[in-house]
Scaffold this motif. Structure first.
Motif, mmCIF file in Angstrom:
data_model
loop_
_atom_site.group_PDB
_atom_site.id
_atom_site.type_symbol
_atom_site.label_atom_id
_atom_site.label_comp_id
_atom_site.label_asym_id
_atom_site.label_seq_id
_atom_site.Cartn_x
_atom_site.Cartn_y
_atom_site.Cartn_z
ATOM 1 N N PRO A 1 0.601 -1.426 -0.047
ATOM 2 C CA PRO A 1 -0.187 -0.299 0.371
ATOM 3 C C PRO A 1 0.912 1.039 -0.091
ATOM 4 C CG PRO A 1 0.080 -1.099 1.848
ATOM 5 C CD PRO A 1 0.961 -2.171 1.116
ATOM 6 N N ASN A 2 1.175 1.702 -0.993
ATOM 7 C CA ASN A 2 2.748 3.219 -1.691
ATOM 8 C C ASN A 2 2.472 3.819 -2.929
ATOM 9 O OD1 ASN A 2 4.530 1.484 -2.727
ATOM 10 N ND2 ASN A 2 5.220 0.805 -1.327
ATOM 11 N N ALA A 3 2.942 4.226 -2.882
ATOM 12 C CA ALA A 3 3.005 4.721 -4.526
ATOM 13 C C ALA A 3 3.277 3.773 -5.086
ATOM 14 C CB ALA A 3 3.298 6.490 -4.315
ATOM 15 N N LEU A 4 3.885 2.950 -5.025
ATOM 16 C CA LEU A 4 4.551 2.510 -6.322
ATOM 17 C C LEU A 4 4.066 1.373 -6.901
ATOM 18 C CD1 LEU A 4 7.119 1.885 -7.788
ATOM 19 C CD2 LEU A 4 8.223 0.538 -6.131
ATOM 20 N N ARG A 5 2.868 0.725 -6.185
ATOM 21 C CA ARG A 5 2.200 -0.868 -6.349
ATOM 22 C C ARG A 5 0.509 -0.335 -6.186
ATOM 23 N NH1 ARG A 5 5.826 -1.396 -8.419
ATOM 24 N NH2 ARG A 5 7.510 -3.312 -8.019
ATOM 25 N N SER A 6 0.738 0.762 -6.166
ATOM 26 C CA SER A 6 -1.243 0.984 -6.406
ATOM 27 C C SER A 6 -1.143 1.935 -7.509
ATOM 28 C CB SER A 6 -1.427 1.875 -5.529
ATOM 29 O OG SER A 6 0.126 3.625 -4.857
ATOM 30 N N ALA A 7 -3.023 1.772 -7.573
ATOM 31 C CA ALA A 7 -3.206 2.562 -8.986
ATOM 32 C C ALA A 7 -4.690 3.530 -9.117
ATOM 33 C CB ALA A 7 -3.963 1.557 -10.478
ATOM 34 N N HIS B 1 -1.282 8.048 -2.246
ATOM 35 C CA HIS B 1 0.172 7.965 -1.764
ATOM 36 C C HIS B 1 1.156 8.295 -2.372
ATOM 37 C CE1 HIS B 1 -1.538 3.709 0.426
ATOM 38 N NE2 HIS B 1 -2.200 3.513 -1.462
ATOM 39 N N ARG B 2 0.659 9.066 -3.636
ATOM 40 C CA ARG B 2 1.716 9.921 -4.288
ATOM 41 C C ARG B 2 2.064 11.232 -3.288
ATOM 42 N NH1 ARG B 2 5.677 10.013 -8.895
ATOM 43 N NH2 ARG B 2 5.466 11.977 -9.344
ATOM 44 N N GLN C 1 5.069 3.039 3.017
ATOM 45 C CA GLN C 1 5.374 4.476 2.710
ATOM 46 C C GLN C 1 7.117 4.128 2.629
ATOM 47 O OE1 GLN C 1 3.451 5.776 0.513
ATOM 48 N NE2 GLN C 1 1.610 6.575 1.449
ATOM 49 N N VAL C 2 6.853 4.720 4.269
ATOM 50 C CA VAL C 2 8.593 4.479 4.808
ATOM 51 C C VAL C 2 9.630 3.082 4.158
ATOM 52 C CG1 VAL C 2 9.770 4.420 6.176
ATOM 53 C CG2 VAL C 2 7.589 5.142 6.596
ATOM 54 N N ILE C 3 8.353 2.253 3.983
ATOM 55 C CA ILE C 3 10.018 1.371 3.030
ATOM 56 C C ILE C 3 9.898 2.033 1.978
ATOM 57 C CG2 ILE C 3 9.413 -0.721 1.979
ATOM 58 C CD1 ILE C 3 9.073 -2.000 4.643
ATOM 59 N N LEU C 4 9.130 2.937 0.777
ATOM 60 C CA LEU C 4 9.827 2.858 -0.404
ATOM 61 C C LEU C 4 10.994 4.328 -0.643
ATOM 62 C CD1 LEU C 4 8.406 3.347 -2.968
ATOM 63 C CD2 LEU C 4 6.740 4.333 -2.743
#
Length: 408
Positions: free
Chosen positions: A98-104, A111-112, A235-238
């Motif tokens: 659940p972060n900006a990289l893996r969502s749509a 997230h972005r 989010q922090v992992i990203l």
């Protein structure tokens, strides 16, 4: 006469699929991209890991269309993940988060916003000063020895220390995160690394809840669009995943260019090219994330006469697209039309911070050790296997021993 490879051939473990996970690909990807282009055109059937097929996009204009079409090419992998090999070493790199990289869609936009707003508050002038100081501290640790590995002794710890500073992460937690991310990128014990990463992030978030400060983690926690639970961790992992391993590789690949290419190093010494120009050339030719920007079509999609399967990864080869003959240029300095940061709604929002860190890191070590040279010829260096990154195993250098430099 061309013949099919024998069953079990490690270079073609799925019939007709080009393997990106083998050492031969890591050693000379440009040769493989050229062969793929001649054989397949812009869309290549590949294998990211044993039993994980995908389509690799190696045409620049094809990639631009896909990156700007999130409706047909969403970044949410959950449908693919249901049938993916659960023991695959690359699952932690591709799985839903659940972060900006893996969502749509709307979720991606929310997230972005958290990521972009947290980054925009970074003082780039202060970041430059922090990077210079941390770089000098590391250089002072090895400058008297006359030799060093610029990955393990410089780029790797520097990337983590700078990002840890931005995120308000103490060294003990940062070391655990560094080890976990390296395991995930390399695909070695990736699932254990994934678990380690989650536990370390929980500790960091707990710390920042109790002691908020002017750092990215505290801003994420306080952002009105943030939600509790796993989302905060992801989010922090990203930030750590995108700001450490790729940053380290960008620093190292640029230093390799400047230490091995007489054309380029000569121009630099003559003052006609800058460190920034060197970074741009690397971002074109050997970007730190070679193959990424993954999407998962919800239904079969016809692209350039080829039908891409539903729920199968579509991976943009940032390196191959940048070097597509359709956009070939003799010189890259100053040209920033490359795809190293991605494009479209998922383009990396951290470009300004990444460039500040990279330029400061390279400038500091070249100024401190101006007679530095490669200990091992460039052609004999070893590249780490893996379908996603362009990463050396080590970058050994030698130089006249010098006394430590005063810190600013």
């Amino acid at each position: 006469m061309n013949t099919l490879p024998p069953p079990g051939c490690p270079a073609h473990s799925q019939l007709g699929h080009e393997p990106l996970h083998i050492p031969e690909f890591a050693a000379d990807p440009h040769r493989h991209y050229a062969r793929m282009r001649a054989r397949h055109g812009s869309l290549v059937p590949v294998e990211l890991a044993p039993g994980v097929p995908a389509t690799l996009v190696i045409g620049y204009y094809t990639a631009i269309r896909i990156l700007n079409d999130p409706d047909r090419f969403p970044a949410d992998p959950r449908r693919w993940q249901k049938n993916a090999p659960q023991d695959s070493p690359i699952l932690p790199m591709l799985q839903w988060r659940p972060n900006a990289l893996r969502s749509a869609g709307a979720e991606h936009a929310r997230h972005r916003a958290v990521c972009s707003d947290s980054l925009e508050a970074v003082d780039l002038h202060a970041l430059d000063r922090i990077t210079q100081r941390l770089a000098l501290e590391l250089i002072n640790d090895f400058c008297t020895a006359g030799k060093a590995d610029l990955i393990s002794q410089y780029a790797m710890p520097l990337a983590f220390q700078v990002l840890s500073s931005l995120l308000g992460c103490p060294p003990e937690i940062g070391q655990r995160i560094a080890q976990a991310i390296a395991m995930i990128f390399d695909g070695t014990e990736a699932e254990r690394g994934n678990t380690m990463l989650g536990l370390a992030m929980e500790d960091l978030l707990s710390l920042k809840r109790q002691n908020p400060d002017d750092d990215i983690t505290s801003r994420i926690l306080a952002h009105p669009a943030s939600e509790n639970g796993r989302e905060l961790i992801e989010q922090v992992i990203l930030f750590f995943g995108s700001g450490t391993e790729p940053e380290q590789n960008l620093i190292v690949n640029t230093l390799l260019l400047m230490l091995s290419d007489e054309r380029f190093s000569g121009d630099l010494l003559g003052g006609s090219l800058t460190v920034s120009d060197a970074i741009d050339e690397v971002l074109f030719n050997d970007p730190p994330l070679a193959n990424f920007c993954v999407s998962y079509p919800r239904e079969p999609v016809l692209v350039e006469g080829k039908r891409l399967p539903a729920d199968q990864p579509v991976v943009i080869s940032l390196t191959a697209c940048n070097n597509d003959p359709a956009i070939a240029a003799e010189h890259h300095p100053g040209n920033r039309s490359h795809l190293a940061w991605g494009a479209g709604p998922h383009a990396c929002p951290g470009q300004p911070t990444a460039r500040v860190i990279t330029e400061a890191a390279i400038t500091q070590i070249l100024d401190a050790l101006p007679e530095m040279r490669l200990e091992t010829p460039a052609e004999d260096l070893t590249w780490r296997p893996g379908p996603f990154h362009r990463a050396l195993s080590a970058l050994p250098v030698v130089f006249p021993p010098s006394p430590p430099l005063p810190l600013p």
